[in-house]
Design an enzyme around this catalytic site. Structure first.
Site, PDB file in Angstrom:
ATOM      1  N   ASP A   1       6.312  -3.972  -5.413  1.00  0.00           N
ATOM      2  CA  ASP A   1       5.929  -2.807  -4.603  1.00  0.00           C
ATOM      3  C   ASP A   1       4.407  -2.783  -4.430  1.00  0.00           C
ATOM      4  OD1 ASP A   1       6.047  -0.352  -3.246  1.00  0.00           O
ATOM      5  OD2 ASP A   1       7.743   0.337  -4.432  1.00  0.00           O
TER       6      ASP A   1
ATOM      7  N   HIS B   1       3.142  -4.656  -1.640  1.00  0.00           N
ATOM      8  CA  HIS B   1       2.877  -3.884  -0.426  1.00  0.00           C
ATOM      9  C   HIS B   1       1.408  -3.522  -0.255  1.00  0.00           C
ATOM     10  CE1 HIS B   1       7.377  -2.536  -0.610  1.00  0.00           C
ATOM     11  NE2 HIS B   1       7.229  -3.828  -0.430  1.00  0.00           N
TER      12      HIS B   1
END
Ligand SMILES: *[C@@H]1O[C@H](CO)[C@@H](O)[C@H](O)[C@H]1NC(C)=O
Ligand SMILES: *[C@@H]1O[C@H](CO)[C@@H](O)[C@H](O)[C@H]1NC(C)=O
Ligand SMILES: *[C@@H]1O[C@H](CO)[C@@H](O)[C@H](O)[C@H]1NC(C)=O
Ligand SMILES: *[C@@H]1O[C@H](CO)[C@@H](O)[C@H](O)[C@H]1NC(C)=O
Length: 260
Positions: free
Chosen positions: A225, A248
């Site tokens: 993430d 991300h």
């Protein structure tokens, strides 16, 4: 006269020979090794109580920064646990040379807050270093609760710890965020490595909330993430020299004030 010379000579010897040893002894007096409090370090036995006993000694030390030492070459299994302050001195040293690993079953969180594994709160001047690894055993969570929204523990939670320094540590496979910083001003994180599989759920590298004057430098973050996520109440953040990905990227979530 001869006696006098002899006394001077003796004094000279004493002051020169024992100086470094005395200094060493003074350092040792302030160092609390978890092995001396019953830790086993075989990666399987629950060493939580030994860590908490050593912590209570370190946190109570009044006359200088005490060190909790986790020796190298061993792996310590820790159940969910809280290192709480306030401590008696303005700085505390957590020297993580060995590795720590989370339980290989979610059962260990029965009756406990499942949003946290290792939690530091209300400790000012906390220094965590030593090159050791913090392994969140995340796969047991990723496999047992497949939906993204299910509650999983953050590996290292820091709450209300001003003047934190976190450096040299390696963070592996957290069930959720690897490092969460909350309500902690003047935080300096540098030279950390954070690694989790690209498809692991919610495994942010570093999450910051309600904190100001944050410097994050020279680190490598490769997770499933966000590399670094800044949440509400975060300001004066400086992030430099980060190798990020897979993941991300560096994200701002619900920011009120932001300066880089
Ligand atoms: C960075 O941390 C590693 C341990 O993870 C250590 O071996 C290395 O010496 C550190 N580098 C610097 C420049 O401090
Ligand atoms: C952190 O700094 C902000 C802005 O200066 C301040 O409002 C807040 O109370 C501080 N928080 C702590 C935990 O000291
Ligand atoms: C962060 O700290 C604030 C202030 O103490 C608290 O209200 C909030 O619940 C904390 N958030 C988390 C995620 O711990
Ligand atoms: C951010 O930190 C780096 C490294 O310490 C420093 O060189 C740079 O000046 C800082 N940037 C700001 C805007 O403070």
């Amino acid at each position: 006269m001869e006696v006098l010379i002899a006394i001077f000579f003796l004094l000279y010897l004493v002051s020169h020979c024992s100086c470094s040893r005395l200094r060493e002894a003074a350092i040792n007096l302030n160092t609390f090794n978890v092995m001396d409090y019953g830790a086993i370090g075989d990666g399987l036995t629950d060493d939580s109580q030994a860590f908490l006993k050593a912590w209570s000694m370190v946190c109570a030390m009044k006359n200088g920064a005490a060190t909790l030492k986790v020796p190298p070459g061993k792996t310590f299994m820790l159940k969910p646990l809280q290192f709480s302050g306030p401590c008696s001195f303005s700085s505390v040293h957590f020297q993580l040379e060995g590795d720590v690993v989370a339980p290989k079953s979610t059962e260990a969180w029965k009756g406990q807050d499942s949003s946290k594994w290792i939690d530091f709160s209300n400790v000012d001047g906390l220094i965590i270093d030593g090159g050791g690894q913090i392994d969140g055993s995340g796969s047991v969570w990723w496999n047992s609760c497949k939906v993204k929204s299910c509650s999983r523990p953050t590996a290292l939670s820091i709450h209300n710890c001003n003047n934190l320094q976190l450096t040299g540590t390696r963070h592996l496979n957290s069930a959720r965020n690897h490092i969460s910083i909350n309500n902690s001003n003047h935080t300096h994180i540098f030279n950390v490595t954070i690694t989790a599989p690209q498809d692991s759920p919610n495994t942010d590298g570093i999450d910051v909330s309600q904190s100001s004057y944050i410097l994050i430098q020279r680190s490598t973050i490769a997770t499933g993430d966000d590399c670094i996520a800044m949440n509400s109440g975060t300001s004066y953040v400086n992030i430099t020299g980060i190798t990020c990905g897979p993941g991300h990227g560096i994200r701002y979530k619900y920011i009120f004030i932001m300066e880089i």
